[in-house]
Design an enzyme around this catalytic site. Structure first.
Site, PDB file in Angstrom:
ATOM      1  N   SER A 158     -16.771 -39.927 -62.237  1.00 40.35           N
ATOM      2  CA  SER A 158     -16.169 -38.620 -61.984  1.00 40.35           C
ATOM      3  C   SER A 158     -17.175 -37.670 -61.335  1.00 40.35           C
ATOM      4  CB  SER A 158     -15.608 -38.064 -63.294  1.00 40.35           C
ATOM      5  OG  SER A 158     -14.802 -36.925 -63.055  1.00 40.35           O
ATOM      6  N   ASP A 164     -13.945 -43.471 -59.936  1.00 39.35           N
ATOM      7  CA  ASP A 164     -12.972 -42.389 -59.811  1.00 39.35           C
ATOM      8  C   ASP A 164     -13.668 -41.046 -59.619  1.00 39.35           C
ATOM      9  OD1 ASP A 164     -10.220 -41.995 -59.476  1.00 39.35           O
ATOM     10  OD2 ASP A 164     -10.077 -40.987 -61.395  1.00 39.35           O
ATOM     11  N   ARG A 213     -20.255 -33.206 -51.150  1.00 34.90           N
ATOM     12  CA  ARG A 213     -19.669 -34.268 -51.973  1.00 34.90           C
ATOM     13  C   ARG A 213     -20.380 -35.583 -51.637  1.00 34.90           C
ATOM     14  NH1 ARG A 213     -17.112 -37.209 -48.249  1.00 34.90           N
ATOM     15  NH2 ARG A 213     -16.025 -36.181 -46.523  1.00 34.90           N
ATOM     16  N   ASP A 250     -20.803 -39.072 -49.861  1.00 36.40           N
ATOM     17  CA  ASP A 250     -20.344 -39.631 -48.585  1.00 36.40           C
ATOM     18  C   ASP A 250     -21.168 -40.868 -48.255  1.00 36.40           C
ATOM     19  OD1 ASP A 250     -22.112 -39.090 -45.891  1.00 36.40           O
ATOM     20  OD2 ASP A 250     -22.643 -37.697 -47.499  1.00 36.40           O
ATOM     21  N   ASP A 254     -25.178 -41.327 -48.169  1.00 37.04           N
ATOM     22  CA  ASP A 254     -26.015 -41.010 -49.330  1.00 37.04           C
ATOM     23  C   ASP A 254     -26.769 -42.200 -49.884  1.00 37.04           C
ATOM     24  OD1 ASP A 254     -25.296 -38.339 -49.238  1.00 37.04           O
ATOM     25  OD2 ASP A 254     -23.560 -38.611 -50.546  1.00 37.04           O
ATOM     26  N   HIS A 288      -7.850 -41.922 -65.258  1.00 38.80           N
ATOM     27  CA  HIS A 288      -9.197 -41.576 -64.797  1.00 38.80           C
ATOM     28  C   HIS A 288     -10.233 -42.525 -65.398  1.00 38.80           C
ATOM     29  CE1 HIS A 288     -11.946 -38.878 -62.865  1.00 38.80           C
ATOM     30  NE2 HIS A 288     -12.427 -38.330 -63.969  1.00 38.80           N
TER      31      HIS A 288
END
Length: 453
Positions: free
Chosen positions: A160, A184, A198, A200, A203, A254
């Site tokens: 998460s 997730d 975020r 991507d 990274d 989740h």
């Protein structure tokens, strides 16, 4: 003399006490709803596990990590990073996940405990903390690199919000970290954000993302070199569909991402991921061709997916799909079903297929959409069974239109072909078969006449 003996006795007891304290096992911070309501300030603890102390976490300082003699830089290091903790409790999967990682190979497993900071009813405050956690990990990894650690041997597994923490950390090293696994990845406050805000693909050398709750807590679009959409990426089998089921309604989909990935560490029942543009096309059996991944075939989801890294880097971002059972073993056994009919008129309807070996049975209802059966035109669909029934001695078909008040239809099959998607087994066929609506028709399959096997 007595005083001297007493003095050295006290020294001995003190040293033994200190030695005992050094061997104490550290556990993840355990908070409760009260802490969530009042909010917690960020505090990051790093818990080190190795095969020597597989069930006994040892504190690892990000400032002086090498003061812990069990931290071995010659071993690969895996960081396990949890996400938002609205109730403050440690993740139920944590202990088992660490155990499975250490069973897979010798490594340093570093559990990133940021429960103080993740436990807060104010989700936006927790999101702000993700950058600070990443800064803490960056500091540690920089020290590791200075001591000669290979950044390519670092694997970050983020759940998460932990997925984006992994991304922020990897970005600090311009993608030189070996691998990021996003389970997730969080969607709220990240959906629609630019790549710098975020996770991507830049990274890490290899970035993979598993989506199981994209319509609620998870991220919707592709994030990695390969993105897996389990059961379409939203509703997971066995998870409650109404709010009356309590907390499981919010977290089951989740959390399923973690259990799916953990199951891949046992390697007892591998799951094939099929590249496809949509879940509907996948269900229609349009995405079973794995030729572009030759000679290894389509990627296997999970821990061993890194085997396909080079091919995935060539192909660019790849969206894949697979279906699972509601509990372990999660793997399903698929067949591509091709049907040619010879009715004068076109029929629409649904199929139920049951396989039997005389002792075990497996059944699937192909009801995601009504199939079109047109004369001499091949109709295809994917059938995923919850178990592998071998050898297949009998096949039972049921055809229905879903229109109960109309006269019952008859579907005349020129040929039905069932092609197994696993284990390179021989396709099975049956020719010249009549199906009456809402009535079971059972037959013995035979090897297909046009089989290349």
């Amino acid at each position: 003399m007595v005083c001297r003996t007493l003095f050295w006795g006290l020294v001995f007891v003190t040293l033994m006490f200190d030695a005992h304290r050094a061997q104490e096992c550290e556990e993840m911070t355990d908070l409760d709803l009260k802490h969530s309501l009042t909010g917690t300030s960020l505090s990051v603890r790093l818990l080190l596990y190795t095969r020597v102390n597989a069930s006994c976490g040892q504190l690892l300082s990000h400032r002086e990590p090498f003061s812990n003699p069990r931290f071995n830089l010659s071993l690969p290091s895996t960081f396990l990073i949890h996400g938002y903790r609205p109730t403050g409790s440690p993740p139920v999967w944590l202990t088992e996940f660490v155990k499975l990682l250490l069973q897979s190979r010798g490594m340093n497993v570093i559990v990133v405990d940021w429960n103080r900071g993740a436990t807060n009813i104010n989700y936006w405050k927790v999101v702000d903390n993700t950058r600070k956690v990443a800064a803490n990990l960056t500091d540690l990894i920089q020290k590791m690199e200075e001591k000669g650690a290979d950044l390519g041997s670092i694997h970050m597994i983020g759940v998460s919000l932990g997925a984006h923490i992994s991304g922020f950390t990897g970005a600090s090293f311009e993608g030189r970290i070996g691998r990021i696994t996003a389970l997730d990845p969080a969607g709220p406050e990240f959906n629609g954000r630019s790549a710098v805000d975020r996770l991507d693909p830049t990274d890490a050398q290899f970035v993979e993302a598993l989506h199981t709750d994209m319509d609620a807590l998870g991220y919707r679009d592709v994030l990695g070199h390969i993105d897996y959409y389990a059961n379409g990426g939203a509703d997971q089998p066995g998870c409650p569909r109404t709010i009356f089921s309590g907390s499981q309604y919010f977290k089951c989909d989740h959390q399923r991402s973690v259990f799916l990935y953990m199951s891949s560490l046992t390697d007892s029942c591998p799951i094939t991921a099929y590249p496809c543009d949509s879940y509907t096309l996948f269900q229609d059996g349009e995405c079973m061709d794995c030729g572009r991944f030759a000679p290894d075939g389509c990627p296997v989801f999970g821990y061993e997916a890194v085997r396909w890294k080079d091919r995935l880097l060539q192909l660019g971002q790849t969206r894949t799909y697979f279906q699972t059972n509601k509990e372990s073993p999660f793997c399903k056994f698929g067949y591509k079903v091709d049907i040619v009919t010879w009715n004068q008129k076109t029929h629409w309807g649904y199929l139920t297929i049951k396989l039997s070996n005389g002792q075990k049975e497996a059944q699937v209802e192909l009801n995601h959409k009504s199939l079109m059966f047109e004369r001499f035109v091949e109709s295809s669909v994917l059938a995923q069974f919850d178990r592998d029934v071998q050898p297949v001695k009998e096949v039972t078909l049921r055809f229905c239109t879903g229109k109960g008040l109309r006269p019952r239809k008859k579907l005349r099959l020129l040929r039905i072909r069932l092609t197994p998607l696993q284990n390179h087994r021989r396709p099975l066929c049956r020719y010249d078969l009549l199906l009456e609506e809402n009535k079971d028709t059972t037959f013995r399959p035979i090897p297909c006449e046009d089989s290349n096997f």
